[in-house]
Design a protein around this motif. Structure first.
Motif, PDB file in Angstrom:
ATOM      1  N   GLU A 185      53.687  90.608  56.124  1.00 31.38           N
ATOM      2  CA  GLU A 185      53.288  89.238  55.781  1.00 31.38           C
ATOM      3  C   GLU A 185      54.332  88.579  54.883  1.00 31.38           C
ATOM      4  O   GLU A 185      54.718  87.416  55.099  1.00 31.38           O
ATOM      5  CB  GLU A 185      51.929  89.246  55.085  1.00 31.38           C
ATOM      6  N   GLY A 186      54.801  89.293  53.870  1.00 24.94           N
ATOM      7  CA  GLY A 186      55.827  88.738  52.992  1.00 24.94           C
ATOM      8  C   GLY A 186      57.114  88.444  53.741  1.00 24.94           C
ATOM      9  O   GLY A 186      57.754  87.402  53.535  1.00 24.94           O
ATOM     10  N   VAL A 227      59.530  90.137  51.197  1.00 20.69           N
ATOM     11  CA  VAL A 227      60.195  88.885  50.816  1.00 20.69           C
ATOM     12  C   VAL A 227      61.666  89.138  50.480  1.00 20.69           C
ATOM     13  O   VAL A 227      62.570  88.427  50.942  1.00 20.69           O
ATOM     14  CB  VAL A 227      59.475  88.223  49.626  1.00 20.69           C
ATOM     15  N   ARG A 240      54.303  93.182  49.475  1.00 21.04           N
ATOM     16  CA  ARG A 240      54.667  91.845  49.948  1.00 21.04           C
ATOM     17  C   ARG A 240      56.034  91.447  49.385  1.00 21.04           C
ATOM     18  O   ARG A 240      56.855  90.850  50.083  1.00 21.04           O
ATOM     19  CB  ARG A 240      53.609  90.829  49.538  1.00 21.04           C
ATOM     20  N   ASP A 255      57.443  87.847  56.998  1.00 19.21           N
ATOM     21  CA  ASP A 255      57.217  86.747  57.935  1.00 19.21           C
ATOM     22  C   ASP A 255      57.180  85.396  57.226  1.00 19.21           C
ATOM     23  O   ASP A 255      57.763  84.410  57.697  1.00 19.21           O
ATOM     24  CB  ASP A 255      55.905  86.988  58.694  1.00 19.21           C
ATOM     25  N   GLU A 256      56.499  85.351  56.079  1.00 16.11           N
ATOM     26  CA  GLU A 256      56.391  84.081  55.355  1.00 16.11           C
ATOM     27  C   GLU A 256      57.759  83.594  54.875  1.00 16.11           C
ATOM     28  O   GLU A 256      58.073  82.398  54.964  1.00 16.11           O
ATOM     29  CB  GLU A 256      55.427  84.224  54.183  1.00 16.11           C
ATOM     30  N   MET A 257      58.579  84.505  54.360  1.00 21.62           N
ATOM     31  CA  MET A 257      59.905  84.104  53.900  1.00 21.62           C
ATOM     32  C   MET A 257      60.762  83.631  55.073  1.00 21.62           C
ATOM     33  O   MET A 257      61.456  82.607  54.983  1.00 21.62           O
ATOM     34  CB  MET A 257      60.584  85.275  53.171  1.00 21.62           C
ATOM     35  N   CYS A 258      60.721  84.368  56.179  1.00 21.31           N
ATOM     36  CA  CYS A 258      61.508  83.968  57.347  1.00 21.31           C
ATOM     37  C   CYS A 258      61.067  82.598  57.853  1.00 21.31           C
ATOM     38  O   CYS A 258      61.902  81.718  58.122  1.00 21.31           O
ATOM     39  CB  CYS A 258      61.370  85.004  58.463  1.00 21.31           C
ATOM     40  N   ASN A 259      59.766  82.386  57.970  1.00 23.79           N
ATOM     41  CA  ASN A 259      59.274  81.100  58.471  1.00 23.79           C
ATOM     42  C   ASN A 259      59.649  79.949  57.552  1.00 23.79           C
ATOM     43  O   ASN A 259      59.947  78.837  58.012  1.00 23.79           O
ATOM     44  CB  ASN A 259      57.758  81.150  58.645  1.00 23.79           C
ATOM     45  N   SER A 260      59.648  80.213  56.240  1.00 22.77           N
ATOM     46  CA  SER A 260      59.991  79.151  55.297  1.00 22.77           C
ATOM     47  C   SER A 260      61.450  78.722  55.424  1.00 22.77           C
ATOM     48  O   SER A 260      61.818  77.629  55.008  1.00 22.77           O
ATOM     49  CB  SER A 260      59.707  79.606  53.862  1.00 22.77           C
ATOM     50  N   HIS A 292      62.041  82.742  63.202  1.00 24.80           N
ATOM     51  CA  HIS A 292      60.900  83.407  63.816  1.00 24.80           C
ATOM     52  C   HIS A 292      61.069  84.913  63.645  1.00 24.80           C
ATOM     53  O   HIS A 292      62.178  85.412  63.410  1.00 24.80           O
ATOM     54  CB  HIS A 292      60.801  83.044  65.294  1.00 24.80           C
ATOM     55  N   SER A 309      50.852  93.995  54.449  1.00 30.00           N
ATOM     56  CA  SER A 309      51.271  93.169  53.330  1.00 30.00           C
ATOM     57  C   SER A 309      52.780  92.975  53.337  1.00 30.00           C
ATOM     58  O   SER A 309      53.293  91.871  53.085  1.00 30.00           O
ATOM     59  CB  SER A 309      50.825  93.807  52.012  1.00 30.00           C
TER      60      SER A 309
END
Length: 350
Positions: A93-94, A312, A308, A96-101, A105, A90
């Motif tokens: 995932e948080g 973030v 998560r 990775d999602e923030m970095c991708n946004s 990478h 978890s």
């Protein structure tokens, strides 16, 4: 002209070059470049010698070339202990999602609870030019020092036990010490007077701080504390709990606090092996509120944390620092919440 030369002497850059420093030290120019740029791959002795000789000779780096080499990679790294802890996916995932946004990478790595592997991963990630690193460290001091040797890029310590002081370093963690206080208070209200705290290992950062908080909380509530160094593997923890609980009813702990739901499962297994009942003979409190917590029999009383959110927040501040921002928050904590279920109850009366 005679000899086929133009008569012009070869042009020479002002001041000494890397090649001259390398020749003086008897090493390659690559090794000198790694040493002067704070990159991994050379020893501390060579690094110090290269810096001393560069200062002595008045070496000036080629800043134009350095600028080309130090353009941001738009990659962030995250190193975690292992994936046995259900909280880490978890968190990752948080992150990775923030970095991708934000157009970054992510490189992932697991230390597998091996301190040497942790340092190797840090150096490997740094060598690939990541712009910042988040780490759930086994050894916070060693990890910070290893990262600082590779340059001045930002570092996020996750689930750490001390406040970071290095430049561009900060922490994001759950309020773990507050959860120890809440767990002891809950058990005291139920009437428990001998309580055990399970820790993964005293070698790792959270162990000593949790043990200190536990002793203080049990003293406030007049509870006899028991510390159980149960390791990280489920079978190792089960065996440690069997040894702890296999004592006469008047002297064994009537409740156990685990630092993860996975280790709480070891209490259930040990109680089953000894013919004890949860919660009548031994109450259990976990941490993380994983999916299986409600499936245990009885359902597990445990703490929930927004892991998560930790990922973030770490990614947000790493990106801000990598893009030239200032460090605004050295230590950030995420609240924990106790969910009471069937695994805690008043102790059985003799």
């Amino acid at each position: 002209m005679k000899g086929g030369t133009s008569g012009r002497s070869p042009r020479r850059r002002n001041g000494p070059t890397l090649a001259e420093i390398a020749e003086r030290l008897g090493v390659s120019t690559v090794a000198v470049g790694l040493a002067l740029n704070g990159r991994p791959g050379v020893g501390d002795e060579l690094r110090a010698a290269a810096h001393d000789l560069a200062r002595e000779l008045g070496y000036q780096p080629n800043y134009a070339a350095r600028t080309l080499r130090t353009v941001r990679s738009h990659m962030m790294g995250i190193i975690y202990r292992n994936l046995h802890n259900p909280a880490f996916p978890s968190l990752i995932e948080g992150f990775d999602e923030m970095c991708n946004s934000r157009g970054y990478h992510v490189m992932l790595g697991s230390s597998r609870l091996d301190p040497d592997r942790e340092i190797n991963l840090i150096e490997s990630f740094a060598g690939r030019g990541i712009d910042g690193l988040a780490i759930v460290a086994l050894d916070e001091k060693a990890a910070t020092n290893a990262w600082r040797r590779t340059g001045d890029r930002p570092l996020a310590l996750l689930s750490n036990s001390t406040s970071p002081t290095a430049p561009k370093s900060f922490s994001v963690r759950a309020e773990e010490l507050a959860s120890v206080d809440q767990a002891v208070e809950h058990l005291a209200e139920l009437g428990h007077r001998r309580v055990a705290l399970m820790t993964g290992s005293e070698r790792f950062p959270s162990g000593p701080s949790r043990a200190k908080a536990f002793r203080a909380a049990t003293q406030r509530h007049g509870i006899d504390p028991v510390l159980v160094a149960a390791g990280w593997e489920l079978e190792e923890a089960r065996q440690a709990l069997v040894r702890t609980l296999d004592t006469p009813a008047g002297s064994r702990p009537t409740a156990v606090i685990a630092n993860s739901d996975r280790l709480a499962l070891a209490v259930y297994l040990a109680a089953r092996d000894l013919g004890l009942n949860v919660p009548a003979d031994v109450s259990v409190i976990g941490h993380d509120d994983t999916e299986f917590a409600q499936l245990l029999g009885p359902p597990l009383t445990t703490f929930s944390t927004d892991h998560r959110r930790i990922g973030v927040l770490a990614a947000e501040q790493l990106i801000a620092l990598a893009e030239g921002g200032r460090l605004t928050q050295r230590n950030t904590t995420v609240p924990v919440t106790l969910t009471v279920r069937g695994s805690t109850a008043p102790p059985r009366r003799s």
